[in-house]
Design an enzyme around this catalytic site. Structure first.
Site, mmCIF file in Angstrom:
data_model
loop_
_atom_site.group_PDB
_atom_site.id
_atom_site.type_symbol
_atom_site.label_atom_id
_atom_site.label_comp_id
_atom_site.label_asym_id
_atom_site.label_seq_id
_atom_site.Cartn_x
_atom_site.Cartn_y
_atom_site.Cartn_z
ATOM 1 N N GLU A 30 1.218 -1.107 -0.052
ATOM 2 C CA GLU A 30 0.081 0.001 0.560
ATOM 3 C C GLU A 30 1.013 1.258 0.080
ATOM 4 O OE1 GLU A 30 -2.096 0.041 3.882
ATOM 5 O OE2 GLU A 30 -3.417 -1.949 2.479
ATOM 6 N N LEU A 33 10.612 -1.979 -6.822
ATOM 7 C CA LEU A 33 9.748 -2.825 -6.654
ATOM 8 C C LEU A 33 11.157 -3.546 -8.322
ATOM 9 C CD1 LEU A 33 7.323 -3.510 -4.888
ATOM 10 C CD2 LEU A 33 8.995 -4.403 -3.523
ATOM 11 N N ALA A 87 11.740 -6.925 -8.866
ATOM 12 C CA ALA A 87 10.504 -8.605 -8.456
ATOM 13 C C ALA A 87 9.500 -8.162 -10.044
ATOM 14 C CB ALA A 87 10.033 -7.188 -7.431
ATOM 15 N N HIS A 127 -6.163 2.361 4.780
ATOM 16 C CA HIS A 127 -5.885 1.937 6.139
ATOM 17 C C HIS A 127 -4.746 3.333 6.840
ATOM 18 C CE1 HIS A 127 -5.459 -2.789 4.983
ATOM 19 N NE2 HIS A 127 -6.633 -2.346 5.666
#
Lengths: 608, 399
Positions: free
Chosen positions: A231, A293, A298, A273
């Site tokens: 997130e 990333l 990744a 959140h």
């Protein structure tokens, strides 16, 4: 293999209802895996010394509740993990208690809304002691086939659908509880499932970061790839990228990051959140994380939806290279089925149950009670009154307006008869002894019987018997004398022909003024003419009058005493409240009101 | 995160020993005049008046006026009160004394993963923004306090010399103490100034963000938290917040004017992925919403009514991942009740509803949703076998 949660995990759960619910979910997982439950204790001071019931299969386990973590680990020295379900205002102290216990190596905090400072203090303490602190706001940790900490994985059907009864090859780390379950599902559909899935919680400062867990996964040979659901906000994804890019890693990393919508939202607006907040200088955005990333090597699918195919592709590469050997799915018949509740089994037409009781008058299963099928509110709104409810519940019929008026008058006339009669006197006596309302009223109610108020049913029965059998008054009196005794409903202690009971006069007058047939009442009045002529006080009393009238308007004989009981309850409650209001003192009889007829005092003979 | 306006923010700093200018927060001209009678500083010195609302760019909007005398301040209060800026009506004005000064500095404390960082710069105001390299930092681990030698060193590094260096270190210490004790997430004073009359450091402005989750241990937080996005909360947002504060689990709702895709997804994590999917497809969000933690059905019903009442919407996305413990049947019951109510009020005309969900009692819940079709709703229902955000793709292709 798996990380954090495994076959050696033994758990204490800190907290009340939410913790017990989690234990139930954990027991379902144990049942699926044919293992015994690894929750050994609860810590919840209000219930210390009791046990919590946890269903396992079709049985029930009793798990002890302790006052403190130390007490739990002393009694269950194999405990090595604590799950925290304590309210946010007390959660820090409780979690600290668990971290500081030498037996406990892992604490996972489920509590939401924990102050950030508390979360940081707990993380620091865990680091200091070389322990793992996961959460706050964690949904839990689950290792397929071996251990579930918390409700992660959801309902039993989902555990089965996600093949959580056997280990796969994918590790999962998410901040979101719902998405952890979604990824577990995706891994089971697009690949061979998970090893361990960890919910780290969506707060700003999760106790343990992605990197620590990535290290653990890297050292778990069974885990071939790890999926991160990231997130915006904070820098945990950037740190994970750094770790992954730093050197050649054994595990493959797949990741998605949410929060791209932020770029097209009004400035300062934030979603999701607590931890999902961009830094003052734009750091921690979804784009910067995603780019970091990708740069580290990744696999970062463009959308969440593209994650499934990416996992599939990764899985197939591992299979091709021989690093993963596909396992056959367990046939559905070999997967234990969770016993159903009787309620569910009935719904599914699998069992029949012989009901314990049967009712024909009312039903409370809807949004309001129905009396003989009629909703209470509709009765009220259409102008029906208490006598109609009596008609529905006592005789299952809607009585007429006229009949209702008669019932109402009967209730009004019988509501009370002063403090001296048996019922009221008993209630007053109880009230003065400090007895509560329901018991004191019950004391009065107990007096209702053959000599006080309880003759209505019998009076009705015999008057009806006479009318039904077309008896003359003489035949009736002879029959009663031979078979029953004094005629119920005839005779009064104080009232007589010369001193008539006004209540009887009132009721008879009213009923007679109506244009209705009253065979029982007419017969009772004829009986009175004969009996009162013999003896002045053998008049038709109020019980007898009520009985005859109620039989005439169709009430069943067995319900008749109910009219007196119902009416007089009004008076009994009144007497109790009256004594209470006056704060009356305890009363006892004066000895001059007692005729002491017992033998005179004498010597007790020696015991033989 | 909870933003606190300047007045209560300065109040908290004052509580921890930081000198702030004299100030009053007023809601009427009469109140200001009453306060002027008893406060010498209002009558004698120069004053600053600012709209005391969660508004950005107050200078540009003419809602900050400086160098005023008492009369001028009265006029400014009169002018600002009741002024409408977007959805915000100015209801409060803060009037403070002007502090004659030459130098302006910068001090802040921000939350970090390990604890916090104290930041100092020997420039302030807007100058610090363009000279961020002059800001020096000192990390403090949670549970620890900064050593006074470290604070001295920080002040020196930031370029402070002589007696001001010592004072700045002390100021930083007080700001940290305030941060630490008040469960703050961010405190910023810009500028910190040297009062010409006595050389004392004064905090001229305060940005205060507190940790709303810590409210339970701060009974003296008697102020309202301000909306963080430069506008006041709408009536519907406030109503959902009121529900949220009462229930187990949560319901969240933020309106975004101008959008036509309404969101009603479950889960703090999934809801953002759904929003991302809408934006990625070129859709315009009409709101953000989220329900999670197995909230009661009536709370979800309230949220649904608000979502269904958004103007000019074309689609409603009732998305969600596979729930762990949120009961799908029960929460969908709330959504269905909300939809029915909206429809009976003439809403949802021409609106397409898209549903995707899994979790406890998913079969029953999804079946209930499907049945809405029979009642005339334009609804498409999918289960766990349809990937999470595919309903957004379908909805937006469909337009």
């Amino acid at each position: 293999m798996s990380i954090l949660a495994n076959k050696d995990t033994r758990v204490v759960i800190q907290g009340g209802v939410a913790g017990v619910n989690a234990a139930r979910r954990m027991a379902e997982f144990c049942y699926l895996n044919k293992k015994s439950l690894y929750v050994e204790a609860f810590v919840y001071p209000p219930d210390a010394g009791k046990t919590n019931e946890v269903p396992y299969g079709s049985g029930l386990l009793a798990i002890p509740v302790y006052k403190a973590v130390a007490e739990a680990t002393k009694n269950h020295p194999s405990i090595n993990t604590s799950l925290v379900y304590i309210g946010a205002d007390r959660a820090c102290a409780g979690t600290m208690e668990a971290l500081n216990d030498p037996h406990i190596k892992l604490v996972s905090m489920i509590t939401e809304g924990v102050p950030e400072k508390d979360a940081k203090l707990l993380a620091r303490q865990a680091t200091k002691l070389g322990k793992v602190f996961n959460g706050p706001s964690s949904i839990g940790i689950i290792s397929a086939g071996s251990c579930r900490l918390g409700v992660i994985g959801g309902a039993y059907d989902n555990l089965v659908a996600c093949k959580l009864y056997r280990e796969g090859s994918f590790g999962v780390i998410t901040k979101s509880g719902g998405l952890s379950n979604e990824i577990i599902w995706i891994c089971s559909q697009f690949a061979d499932g998970i090893t361990t899935a960890i919910g780290i919680g969506g707060d700003a400062y999760p106790g343990t970061d992605y990197v620590s867990y990535l290290e653990m996964f890297e050292n778990d040979p069974k885990t071939k790839a790890v999926v991160i659901v990231g997130e915006m906000g904070g820098d945990l994804e950037e740190r994970a990228a750094e770790w992954y890019g730093a050197k050649k890693r054994r595990i493959k990393l797949l990741a998605v990051v949410s929060g791209f919508c932020q770029e097209s939202l009004p400035k300062g607006m934030k979603f999701g959140h607590a931890g999902a907040k961009e830094g003052m200088k734009g750091e921690g955005s979804a784009r910067s994380k995603s780019d970091a990333l990708k740069k580290a090597g990744a696999i970062v699918p463009p959308t969440f939806g593209a994650l499934g195919p990416a996992i599939k592709e990764t899985y197939e590469e591992f299979v091709k290279s021989g690093q993963i050997v596909p396992v056959a799915d367990v046939p559905a018949s070999d997967v234990p089925r969770l016993p159903k509740t009787v309620e569910q089994a009935m719904k599914d037409n699998e069992v029949t149950v012989v009901p314990l009781i049967r009712t024909t008058i009312s039903d409370d299963r809807g949004d309001e009670p129905c009396y003989d099928g009629y909703p209470a509110s509709e009765l009220i709104n259409k102008g029906y009154e208490i006598p109609h409810i009596i008609g529905l519940l006592w005789d299952k019929r809607l009585i007429s307006k006229q009949e209702a008026e008669i019932v109402k008058r009967i209730l009004m006339l019988s509501a009370d008869h002063g403090p001296c009669v048996s019922g009221a006197y008993a209630t007053i006596l109880a009230a003065c002894a400090g007895i509560g309302l329901s018991q004191a009223v019950a004391a009065g109610m107990i007096m209702i019987g053959p000599r006080f108020g309880g003759a209505v049913t019998d009076a009705g029965r015999w008057f009806k018997y006479a009318v039904d059998n077309k008896m003359t008054v003489d035949e009736f009196l002879a029959y009663m004398k031979k078979n029953v005794g004094p005629v119920p409903g005839i005779g009064h202690r104080v009232k007589s022909l010369r001193n008539p009971d006004k209540r009887v006069k009132e009721l008879v007058g009213y009923v007679k003024s109506l244009n209705i047939k009253t065979p029982c009442l007419d017969f009772a009045l004829q009986v009175e003419q004969v009996t009162a002529a013999k003896k002045d006080n053998l008049i038709l009393n109020v019980d007898g009058t009520m009985a005859a009238v109620l039989v005439d308007i169709g009430f069943p004989v067995d319900s008749l005493n109910g009219f007196f009981i119902l009416a007089r309850t009004i008076g009994l409650i009144g007497h109790w409240v009256d004594q209470k209001r006056q704060d009356s003192r305890l009363i006892r009889l004066f000895d001059y009101l007692v005729n002491y007829a017992a033998p005179k005092r004498r010597e007790v003979p020696p015991l033989k | 995160m909870a933003k606190v306006l300047e007045g209560p923010g300065m109040g908290l700093m004052k509580k921890w020993g930081i000198t702030v200018p004299n100030y009053v927060v007023v809601t009427s001209v009469e109140q200001f005049n009453e306060l002027a009678k008893v406060n010498d500083w209002i009558q004698q010195g120069k004053l600053v008046a600012k709209a005391h609302e969660a508004l950005g760019s107050r200078f540009k909007l003419g809602l900050v006026k400086v160098g005023l005398d008492r009369k001028g301040a009265e006029a400014a209060v009169k002018e600002m009160l009741g002024k409408q800026v977007g959805s915000i009506t100015v209801a409060q004005v803060i009037v403070s004394e002007m502090i004659p000064h030459k130098e302006e500095y910068y001090a802040s404390v921000k939350s970090t993963r390990a604890g916090s960082e104290i930041l100092l710069a020997n420039c302030g105001g807007i100058e610090v923004e363009s000279n961020w390299d002059r800001v020096k930092k000192l990390a403090v681990e949670v549970g620890e306090k900064p050593a006074s030698a470290d604070l001295d060193k920080l002040a020196k590094e930031a370029g402070f010399t002589g007696p001001v260096a010592k004072k700045m270190a002390e100021f930083a210490n007080k700001l940290f103490t305030c941060f630490d004790n008040e469960d703050a997430q961010y405190l910023e004073v810009n500028p910190v100034v040297v009062r010409e009359s006595d050389g004392e450091l004064i905090a001229l402005d305060a940005v205060t963000l507190l940790d709303g989750d810590a409210k339970f241990r701060h009974p003296d937080w008697n102020f309202q938290f301000a909306a963080e996005f430069g506008r006041a909360y709408t009536k519907d947002e406030v109503e959902v917040m009121a529900v949220d504060s009462k229930i187990k689990g949560s319901v969240k709702f933020i309106q975004i004017p101008g959008g036509n895709i309404a969101m009603l997804p479950a889960g703090g994590g999934a809801s953002v992925y759904y929003s991302d999917a809408v934006v990625a497809r070129g859709g315009k969000l009409a709101n953000y919403a989220e329900y999670s933690g197995d909230p009661p059905d009536w709370a979800v019903e309230v949220l649904t009514e608000k979502v269904a009442s958004l103007p000019d919407i074309k689609h409603i996305i009732v998305g969600g991942a596979i729930a762990n413990f949120t009961d799908v049947k029960k929460t969908f019951g709330g959504i269905i009740a909300g939809f029915r109510k909206a429809k009976s009020e003439g809403k949802l005309k021409g609106v397409k509803i898209w549903v995707r969900r899994g979790g406890p009692n998913e079969k029953e819940g999804l079946e209930l949703m499907r049945k809405l079709k029979d009642e005339g709703f334009d609804i498409n229902v999918f289960d766990r076998n349809t990937p999470l955000t595919d309903i957004v793709d379908m909805a937006l292709q469909n337009k």
